[in-house]
Design a protein around this motif. Structure first.
Motif, PDB file in Angstrom:
ATOM      1  N   THR A 281      -6.623  -2.491   3.071  1.00  0.00           N
ATOM      2  CA  THR A 281      -7.747  -1.558   3.197  1.00  0.00           C
ATOM      3  C   THR A 281      -7.680  -0.795   4.520  1.00  0.00           C
ATOM      4  O   THR A 281      -7.927   0.415   4.567  1.00  0.00           O
TER       5      THR A 281
ATOM      6  N   ALA B 206      -4.922   1.754   4.220  1.00  0.00           N
ATOM      7  CA  ALA B 206      -5.336   2.872   3.352  1.00  0.00           C
ATOM      8  C   ALA B 206      -6.208   3.852   4.137  1.00  0.00           C
ATOM      9  O   ALA B 206      -6.055   5.072   4.012  1.00  0.00           O
ATOM     10  N   ALA B 207      -7.092   3.316   4.958  1.00  0.00           N
ATOM     11  CA  ALA B 207      -7.952   4.188   5.767  1.00  0.00           C
ATOM     12  C   ALA B 207      -7.121   4.918   6.823  1.00  0.00           C
ATOM     13  O   ALA B 207      -7.303   6.110   7.066  1.00  0.00           O
TER      14      ALA B 207
ATOM     15  N   ALA C  48      -5.458   2.784  -7.877  1.00  0.00           N
ATOM     16  CA  ALA C  48      -5.862   1.500  -7.308  1.00  0.00           C
ATOM     17  C   ALA C  48      -4.807   0.453  -7.645  1.00  0.00           C
ATOM     18  O   ALA C  48      -4.018   0.634  -8.580  1.00  0.00           O
TER      19      ALA C  48
ATOM     20  N   ASN D 187      -9.582  -6.334  -4.246  1.00  0.00           N
ATOM     21  CA  ASN D 187      -9.419  -7.732  -3.840  1.00  0.00           C
ATOM     22  C   ASN D 187      -9.278  -8.612  -5.094  1.00  0.00           C
ATOM     23  O   ASN D 187      -9.979  -8.407  -6.087  1.00  0.00           O
TER      24      ASN D 187
ATOM     25  N   TYR E 131      -6.080  -8.214   1.451  1.00  0.00           N
ATOM     26  CA  TYR E 131      -6.945  -7.080   1.085  1.00  0.00           C
ATOM     27  C   TYR E 131      -7.422  -6.350   2.339  1.00  0.00           C
ATOM     28  O   TYR E 131      -7.441  -5.112   2.376  1.00  0.00           O
ATOM     29  N   ALA E 132      -7.782  -7.117   3.378  1.00  0.00           N
ATOM     30  CA  ALA E 132      -8.258  -6.494   4.618  1.00  0.00           C
ATOM     31  C   ALA E 132      -7.154  -5.648   5.255  1.00  0.00           C
ATOM     32  O   ALA E 132      -7.398  -4.529   5.723  1.00  0.00           O
TER      33      ALA E 132
ATOM     34  N   ILE F 269     -14.013   2.420  -7.617  1.00  0.00           N
ATOM     35  CA  ILE F 269     -13.697   1.046  -8.020  1.00  0.00           C
ATOM     36  C   ILE F 269     -14.698   0.569  -9.083  1.00  0.00           C
ATOM     37  O   ILE F 269     -14.322  -0.110 -10.052  1.00  0.00           O
TER      38      ILE F 269
ATOM     39  N   LEU G 150       0.845  -1.201   0.000  1.00  0.00           N
ATOM     40  CA  LEU G 150       0.000   0.000   0.000  1.00  0.00           C
ATOM     41  C   LEU G 150       0.881   1.252   0.000  1.00  0.00           C
ATOM     42  O   LEU G 150       0.626   2.194  -0.758  1.00  0.00           O
TER      43      LEU G 150
ATOM     44  N   ASN H 275      -8.737 -13.530   2.086  1.00  0.00           N
ATOM     45  CA  ASN H 275      -9.108 -12.113   1.952  1.00  0.00           C
ATOM     46  C   ASN H 275      -8.251 -11.230   2.863  1.00  0.00           C
ATOM     47  O   ASN H 275      -8.400 -10.013   2.860  1.00  0.00           O
TER      48      ASN H 275
ATOM     49  N   GLN I 121      -6.747   2.902  -3.724  1.00  0.00           N
ATOM     50  CA  GLN I 121      -7.786   1.948  -3.347  1.00  0.00           C
ATOM     51  C   GLN I 121      -7.318   0.526  -3.636  1.00  0.00           C
ATOM     52  O   GLN I 121      -7.066   0.186  -4.796  1.00  0.00           O
ATOM     53  N   PRO I 122      -7.217  -0.321  -2.616  1.00  0.00           N
ATOM     54  CA  PRO I 122      -6.901  -1.732  -2.874  1.00  0.00           C
ATOM     55  C   PRO I 122      -8.085  -2.419  -3.565  1.00  0.00           C
ATOM     56  O   PRO I 122      -9.241  -2.061  -3.360  1.00  0.00           O
TER      57      PRO I 122
END
Ligand SMILES: [Zn+2]
Ligand SMILES: [Zn+2]
Length: 389
Positions: A112, A115-116, A83, A126, A108-109, A265, A73, A105, A123-124
Motif C-alpha cells: 500500500t 502504491a501511494a 487490484a 489484504n 499489505y502495508a 475495492i 506491486l 498485515n 490497489q492492493p
C-alpha cells in the motif's frame, strides 16, 4: 501452490538486492512498453460496467514466495491490474528466519505504501491463504481487515475456525486449485468432496479457482457453475510473474476479470460476491453466459459497414470488425452467413481489426454477424454464441 518455483531465483536475487534493503532508491514508476501484450485490458460493457483485472492470489517472502511485496506491486502495475490480493500462507513461512517479525498485515502495508509512492493504478487487497492438508486443501480469504486476528491452525485441523474469523471481517472466501490439492472426487456425479459441500452449506465458500498459474480444470469450472460459486483465475505467483507465467513469450498473467460499476475495492468485493466474474487463462475466457456476453460484446463490435461492388456475387457488404481487448478472439461464423473473405474460422487480433465481406445482404444497416467465440467458454466444451452489431 505451496511448492515454490525456483526457475526465477537468480533474477529474483538480483531484484531483492535492490528492493528491501533501502540501499538504493527504486524507480519512480516501473516502465511499460507501448502495445505491450502483457497489459490486461478490456473495454467497459454496453451497460457501463468496468471490466477489471484482479489477481486474487499472490505470495511474497512473508510466506513461500521469493520476492519482497514491493516487487509484486510493480508487476501488478506492469500488467495493468485494477487490484491484486496479498495472500501469503498463514501456516507456511519457510523464510521466517530471514524475514523477521510476526505482523501478518505487513505485506499489505508495504504494498500500500509503495502504491501511494508511485501513484499506482493498482490497489492492493489484504488477504491470506489458509493452508490445510487432506481432505481440506487451501483457501484464500480476501478483503480482510486484520490477518493477525485469524487463528493459525495445525495443517491437519478443521479450517472452519479460521474461515469464520475471516468471514467476521467481511472476507470473500475462495477454494484454491481444487483439482490439485486436495483433489476432486473425479468421476463422481458431483466432484465436490463432502467436506467442501459442508463448508458451502455453512456459508463459508464464495468462489473457486478454475485456473491457477499454468493449469486449468474443466471439472473445477463445471463445479463452480453447478454450485453457484464465482469463477476465479489467479497467478498464485511465487517467483517473478514473468518467468512463472511465460510473459516474455507472449503469455499474460492468469487472472480474474471482475465486472464492477467502478474501480473501488468495495465495488470489486461486491461484484465477486454477485458472481460478476470470469477467469482469463492463456488468452481464453471462462465464465457464465451473462458475464462473457457482456465482456466479449463490449470488446468486439462492427466499427464500419459499407456496400462494395462485386462482379461475382450480389449484395456484398464489407464489415470492419474491431477488437478493443488485449486478447485476440477466435470466431467460427454461422454456416448460413460465412464471409466471402474468410474460411468459416477467423481471428480478430488483440487491439486490432478484421475486414470481412458477406454476400446476399439486402439490408445494410440491420445486418448482424452471428459467430461462436472459440476462446470463450460458458461451460466446459460449450462456446459463447455472439451476435456482432
Ligand atoms: Zn498459494
Ligand atoms: Zn495453495
Amino acid at each position: 501452490m505451496l511448492k515454490a518455483q525456483l526457475v526465477a531465483s537468480i533474477a529474483v536475487a538480483l531484484l531483492m538486492a535492490a528492493a528491501p534493503a533501502g540501499a538504493q532508491s527504486p524507480p519512480e514508476r516501473t516502465s511499460t512498453r507501448a502495445h505491450d501484450t502483457r497489459a490486461i485490458e478490456f473495454p467497459a460493457t454496453a451497460a457501463g460496467d468496468r471490466v477489471l483485472a484482479v489477481d486474487t492470489h499472490t505470495h511474497t517472502l512473508f510466506s513461500d514466495g521469493l520476492v519482497w511485496p514491493t516487487i509484486r506491486l510493480w508487476e501488478a502495475e506492469q500488467d495493468h491490474l485494477a487490484a491484486y490480493a496479498l495472500t501469503d500462507h498463514l501456516e507456511a513461512r519457510p523464510h521466517k528466519g530471514d524475514v523477521l517479525g510476526d505482523d501478518r498485515n505487513r505485506p499489505y502495508a508495504i504494498a500500500t505504501a509503495e502504491a501511494a509512492r508511485i501513484k499506482s493504478r493498482v490497489q492492493p487487497i489484504n488477504g491470506a491463504e489458509i493452508t490445510r492438508e487432506l481432505p481440506w486443501g487451501h483457501f484464500n480469504v480476501l478483503f480482510v481487515t486484520d490477518v493477525n486476528a485469524i487463528p493459525v491452525g495445525d495443517l491437519k485441523s478443521d479450517p472452519r475456525p479460521a474461515l469464520r474469523a475471516a468471514r467476521g471481517q467481511g472476507a470473500v472466501i475462495i477454494w484454491n486449485h481444487p483439482w490439485a490439492y486436495p483433489g476432486l472426487d473425479r468421476g463422481a456425479g458431483d466432484p465436490m468432496p463432502a467436506g467442501h459441500r459442508a463448508l458451502l452449506a455453512d456459508g463459508l465458500m464464495d468462489a473457486v479457482e478454475i485456473a491457477n498459474s499454468a493449469q486449468y480444470s474443466s471439472e473445477a469450472f463445471d463445479m463452480a457453475l453447478k454450485h453457484g460459486l464465482a469463477v476465479v483465475g489467479a497467478s498464485d505467483v511465487h517467483g517473478l510473474i514473468d518467468s512463472d507465467l511465460q510473459i516474455p513469450e507472449g503469455q499474460h498473467r492468469t487472472t480474474t476479470l471482475v465486472l464492477a460499476p467502478d474501480t473501488s475495492i468495495a465495488a470489486i468485493r461486491d461484484a465477486v460476491l454477485r458472481k460478476r466474474t470470469a477467469a482469463l487463462f492463456r488468452q481464453a475466457l471462462y465464465g457464465r453466459e451473462r458475464e462473457l456476453s457482456e465482456i466479449v460484446g463490449g470488446a468486439l463490435r462492427i466499427a464500419g459497414r459499407r456496400r462494395v461492388e462485386s462482379f461475382l456475387t450480389r449484395d456484398v457488404v464489407e464489415l470492419e470488425v474491431r477488437n478493443d481487448a488485449s486478447i485476440p478472439f477466435h470466431l467460427r461464423f454461422d454456416p448460413a452467413a460465412i464471409p466471402l473473405t474468410a474460411s468459416r474460422l477467423a481471428v480478430v487480433p488483440a487491439r486490432g481489426k478484421l475486414v470481412i465481406q458477406v454476400a446476399n445482404v439486402s439490408d445494410l444497416d440491420a445486418f448482424t454477424v452471428k459467430a461462436e467465440v472459440l476462446n470463450a467458454f460458458v461451460e466446459p466444451g460449450r462456446n459463447l454464441a455472439l451476435t456482432l452489431r
